[in-house]
Enzyme design. Structure first.
Site, PDB file in Angstrom:
ATOM      1  N   CYS A  86      -2.478  -6.222   7.199  1.00 22.83           N
ATOM      2  CA  CYS A  86      -2.640  -5.567   8.355  1.00 22.83           C
ATOM      3  C   CYS A  86      -1.343  -5.707   9.370  1.00 22.83           C
ATOM      4  CB  CYS A  86      -3.690  -6.380   9.240  1.00 22.83           C
ATOM      5  SG  CYS A  86      -4.640  -5.544  10.367  1.00 22.83           S
ATOM      6  N   HIS A 194      -8.172  -7.205   5.078  1.00 20.05           N
ATOM      7  CA  HIS A 194      -7.830  -8.638   5.051  1.00 20.05           C
ATOM      8  C   HIS A 194      -8.463  -9.564   3.971  1.00 20.05           C
ATOM      9  CE1 HIS A 194      -6.229  -8.697   9.268  1.00 20.05           C
ATOM     10  NE2 HIS A 194      -6.829  -7.618   9.276  1.00 20.05           N
ATOM     11  N   GLU A 196      -7.991 -12.442   3.179  1.00 22.69           N
ATOM     12  CA  GLU A 196      -8.344 -13.854   3.691  1.00 22.69           C
ATOM     13  C   GLU A 196      -9.533 -14.017   4.288  1.00 22.69           C
ATOM     14  OE1 GLU A 196      -6.492 -11.842   5.086  1.00 22.69           O
ATOM     15  OE2 GLU A 196      -6.400 -12.088   7.579  1.00 22.69           O
TER      16      GLU A 196
END
Lengths: 224, 751
Positions: A86, A194, A196
């Site tokens: 991002c 993302h 994560e």
């Protein structure tokens, strides 16, 4: 050690550290953006999501001038793995470590939702835990995530197989549905989604762990 | 000194500042002289409705605020509740209504910024936000503009500071056409021994200013904008709206939390309404001390600012803190690391006076307590609205029955009020911090708790914000009770035990006895329900004067309830998880159509009395839900609310995150008229789905909760009927989902 760079305005820095350290079990620490050098035991650099410097100018345009970025560039030039998600992807493009640019989403809205992605390359250090053609469900959350390249640049990037992941339902108008690309050498990777935020079954599934886990395998496997 | 000469301070100027003649006399008596211009400014903001709660505080005192879980009730920046193992959650909801109507993007953004500061000021890392927003009808282009702006403002700010927006509510109604509502909620996590308060103790301790520089924005936001009705001069008030800078806020959050890990801080307060004035007075007043301050040391954004402007500016992203003497450099260093302005601007004194100097000259010298504590407390007259009894009359026998029950379900799902709000919440980061177990779109959001060191815990908090203003207009007492009951029920549907609540009381002009009556009734209802359901009121905000040209909004006491679930692994969701589950209706369905969505949408009526609220039955239901989830008897629990049973069943079928969903075949006992059965909004009901209906029904019997198996999940259609008769409703789930999910986009997006 995974060095998670903390810029002022980084938001997913702690989440990235949590994913790598607490979920995947590899050492990870936050590294302050004003550091002139990376910690000596740095085996991989992670540039997290967020709004560095508020992103009041072009996204990532300020962060590329943070002192630590010179060290990150040296690390990448020496072949060290660097992964930006991002805002991290935006910073890598601004810093010239990845080709292209990230523009405002097609519909001009910030969008947060799970996005299905197709794996194009499973032979990179960032995707060794995936299979080419596999669909991954990983969330996106960005307002300026439409990857852009001129036709000439796109042709070169495609020819060299730098496109690692593509959107199955292009959410932002990215050229050629590009969600994530590497540099030519294959050691620098930028991804709008993302990973994560998809490392625990109850919190968005574990497809993101395949990406981060691939890099963990690479780093631990190489003895770092 | 620069700038224009100060005006002569007299009664006329005091009136312009919103002070009454009586208050002016009081000011002169407290000081024993005529106030200086900056002093007049201080009194006017400190005694404004917004800062002093003068119309409401008599009634707010009656609220239940205590409980063994409560660590901090009303009176601080936000309330605190213990969640065990040395952890607490801090939460509050606050309005930013008038600024958002005038400038929707900045108004909403700074509303989010303000509530975040209330939370991290107390030492907590902001974890999750909710937003309760209300607009005029969506076919009004102005309200489309306002909706877009408010959503961009909430998202732009919340996304940038890295706090997940995990839920909320959105409503469209004629009564908000001249006065929209933007209520922002935030919850943060803190270790119980690291809760910070607004204290200025220890004479000689330095007073430190940190954050954005002070500019001329937002002067008199609290006194003139928030404490008066709207009229045709409203546009001219735009300069009283502040401008937000989420980047600075993000740095301020991190710097403050870092600072709070040291023991250098004595007390801290954000500069919100009435800026430097309110924060310094509150800190000194809370501690029985005084403060002397040199205004010229305050970091300034504009040149030539006067003491008056510096004291009253509502520039955002600013904090005032008192540090231990000798630790100044340590504090300043942390702010410098984050590239934030910070400066020692004064000292704590022990003489109980606020002394403000400007280039050495004293411009303010007033006793702290009389300003902070002796603000007026009014006992405004109340009067039940004359027309209310008439409006409450609804003769069901004379009400034409719904002839197209399936069509009514379609229409309800397609309505802006009941349709999907994904168009809104997909513009919010719902995931940052990686704790969102259940995000927007269900009953309550469910968010895992992490410690400040980043380690995950088994705890999660459930959050829900609710209000049915139509009910509150028809009966503010019952409406407020219902709002508390619904928010707590939503929380319990996840399996979490409701702990406490915060409220945002949005009403019209309290100088009108009818409005004041609504307010008093709503407070009485909230109090009653909070007491009975064991959810004390730990923080809140009052927003009055929500009217334009004499047209008030519906009374809107927005209630947010927070609950605790541990371990979070075991929780229920609001949608059917798969085929072959037994569907059980918990609670009693009565023939209640008063104040319903169906009545408004299909009959154009807002009449009758709202559904009754049986708080004892509610409490039993909530206990059952908590127990049944803990024992693994319940995998789906969905509150029946607006749109009744039919809408709730449809939602269970299609709101699963996989966007595929599952059908259900439902049979309802046919004791009351079918439209009331399907669309009536009797409170205290939950649709449950379970693999073991017998065990659930047995548990319900033990708990004294009516439970009736009504069907089974499976297939791709929702079928609802009565035993042995032709189905009332039979619809493909995909078609219902399509209607529901297009409700906002089809009205907001151009072809």
């Amino acid at each position: 050690m995974f060095a998670v760079i903390q810029f002022p305005g980084s938001n997913d820095d702690r989440d990235m550290r949590f994913a790598v350290k607490s979920v995947l079990g590899a050492p990870a620490e936050l590294v302050w953006h004003k550091s002139a050098e990376l910690p000596t035991d740095t085996a991989a650099v992670l540039l997290p999501g967020g709004f560095s410097y508020g992103d009041y100018l072009r996204c990532g345009a300020m962060a590329r001038f943070s002192p630590v970025m010179a060290a990150v560039k040296r690390f990448a030039d020496a072949g060290g793995p660097v992964f930006g998600t991002c805002n991290g992807f935006q910073i890598l493009c601004e810093a010239g470590l990845l080709p292209g640019a990230l523009l405002r989403n097609r519909d001009l809205h910030f969008v947060c939702e799970v996005s299905p992605l197709r794996v194009e390359r499973d032979d990179t250090i960032f995707t060794s835990r995936t299979r080419a053609g596999e669909t991954l469900h990983i969330p996106i959350k960005h307002g300026e995530g439409a990857w852009f390249a001129t036709p000439e640049l796109l042709a070169r990037v495609e020819e060299r197989g730098q496109v690692v992941l593509r959107y199955l339902e292009n959410p932002n108008g990215a050229v050629a549905d590009v969600a994530g690309i590497t540099n030519e050498r294959g050691n620098v990777f930028g991804l709008m989604p993302h990973p994560e935020h998809a490392v625990e079954p109850a919190f968005g599934g574990t497809d993101g762990a395949k990406i981060l886990g691939s890099l963990v395998d690479h780093v631990l496997g190489s003895g770092a | 000194m620069s700038g224009a000469p100060e005006p002569v301070v007299d009664l006329a100027l005091a009136r312009e500042h919103g002070l009454t003649d009586e208050e002016w006399a009081n000011v002169c008596e407290i000081l024993g002289r005529t106030p200086s211009f900056p002093e007049l400014g201080i009194f006017s903001v400190m005694w404004s409705e917004h800062c002093s709660y003068k119309s409401s505080k008599k009634h707010l005192k009656t609220l239940p605020t205590e409980g063994e879980q409560v660590l901090q009730g009303p009176g601080e920046n936000a309330g605190a509740v213990a969640i065990g193992d040395g952890l607490a959650v801090i939460f509050k909801i606050e309005s930013h209504n008038h600024p958002s109507y005038i400038e929707p993007r900045q108004g909403a953004a700074t509303g989010v910024g303000g509530i975040l500061r209330d939370i991290f000021t107390m030492g907590a890392r902001p974890l999750a936000s909710l937003d309760s927003i209300r607009f005029g009808p969506l076919d009004d282009p102005k309200h489309q503009f306002l909706l877009r702006g408010v959503v961009e403002g909430i998202g732009g700010y919340g996304n940038s500071v890295g706090v997940a927006t995990v839920g909320g509510e959105t409503q469209f109604h004629e009564c908000y056409r001249g006065n929209i509502l933007v209520n922002a909620f935030n919850l943060g996590v803190v270790e119980t021994d690291r809760i910070f308060k607004a204290r200025a103790t220890g004479a000689g301790n330095p007073v430190i200013y940190a954050g954005s520089k002070t500019g001329r924005d937002g002067i008199h936001g609290a006194s003139l904008l928030a404490s008066a009705e709207f009229d045709d001069t409203t546009e001219s008030k735009r300069p009283t709206v502040q401008v937000g800078d989420p980047f600075t806020e993000k740095c301020l959050i991190e710097a403050c939390l870092e600072l709070m890990q040291t023991d250098a801080v004595v007390g801290i307060q954000d500069m919100g309404a009435a800026g430097l004035t309110c924060s310094s007075f509150e800190m000194a007043s809370n501690s029985g001390t005084g403060i002397e301050m040199d205004l010229d040391r305050v970091p300034q954004r504009a040149e030539g600012m006067t003491p008056y402007e510096l004291l009253l500016s509502e520039s955002q992203e600013r904090m005032l803190l008192v540090a231990k003497q000798g630790r100044e450099d340590e504090v300043l260093e942390i702010f410098a690391r984050w590239d934030l302005d910070a400066a020692v601007v004064g000292r704590v004194t022990d003489d109980g006076r606020m002394r403000v100097r400007w280039h050495g000259e004293t411009v303010v010298d007033i006793p702290v307590d009389p300003v902070a504590k002796s603000s007026p407390e009014l006992d405004r007259p109340t009067q039940e609205p004359a027309s209310l009894r008439e409006t409450q009359k609804l003769d069901l026998a004379a009400l034409a029955p719904e002839e197209d029950l399936a069509g009514a379900l379609d229409a309800l799902l397609d309505s802006p009020n009941l349709g999907s709000k994904a168009w809104i919440y997909r513009q919010y980061d719902q995931l940052v911090q990686g704790n969102t177990l259940i995000g927007p779109g269900g009953d309550a959001a469910l968010v895992r708790i992490k410690r400040e060191d980043g380690s995950a815990t088994d705890k999660a908090v459930a959050l829900s914000v609710d209000c049915n203003p139509r009910w509150c207009a028809l009966d503010p007492f019952e409406g407020a009770r219902a709002a508390v009951a619904e928010a707590a029920r939503n929380v319990a549907c996840t399996g979490a035990r409701p702990l406490a609540l915060t409220n945002c009381l949005n009403f019209g002009n309290p100088e009108k006895p009818e409005i004041m009556w609504q307010f008093v009734e709503a407070v009485r209802g909230m109090s009653d329900a909070a007491r009975r359901l064991g959810t004390p009121v730990i923080s809140g905000n009052v927003s009055l004067y929500n009217e334009t040209d004499g047209q008030p909004i519906h009374p809107t006491p927005t209630i947010a309830v927070v609950g605790l679930l541990e371990p979070w692994e075991r929780h229920a969701v609001a949608w059917f998880r798969g085929e072959g589950r037994a569907v059980v209706l918990l609670g009693e369905t009565r023939e209640e159509l008063g104040g319903s969505e169906w009545l408004a949408l299909r009959r154009g009526l807002e009449a009758g009395t709202p559904p009754s609220v049986d708080l004892d039955a509610e409490a039993r239901l909530h206990s059952l839900l908590v127990r049944a989830v803990a024992e693994g008897l319940l995998e789906t629990a969905h509150d029946v609310s607006n749109g009744g049973l039919a809408v709730a069943l449809a939602e269970c079928c299609f709101t699963a995150p996989d966007a595929v969903g599952v059908g259900a075949r439902i049979e309802l006992e046919d004791g009351i008229r079918p439209d009331a059965l399907l669309f009536g909004e009797s409170t205290g009901r939950v649709i449950a789905a379970t693999a073991d209906a017998d065990a659930l029904c047995a548990a319900a019997r033990d708990a004294g909760v009516p439970a009736r198996p009504i069907g089974v999940t499976g297939g791709d259609r929702l079928t609802v009927g009565s035993p042995g008769a032709e189905a009332w409703i039979e619809r493909p789930v995909a078609a219902l989902r399509e209607l529901w999910s297009r409700a906002l986009p089809r009205r907001l997006e151009r072809e």
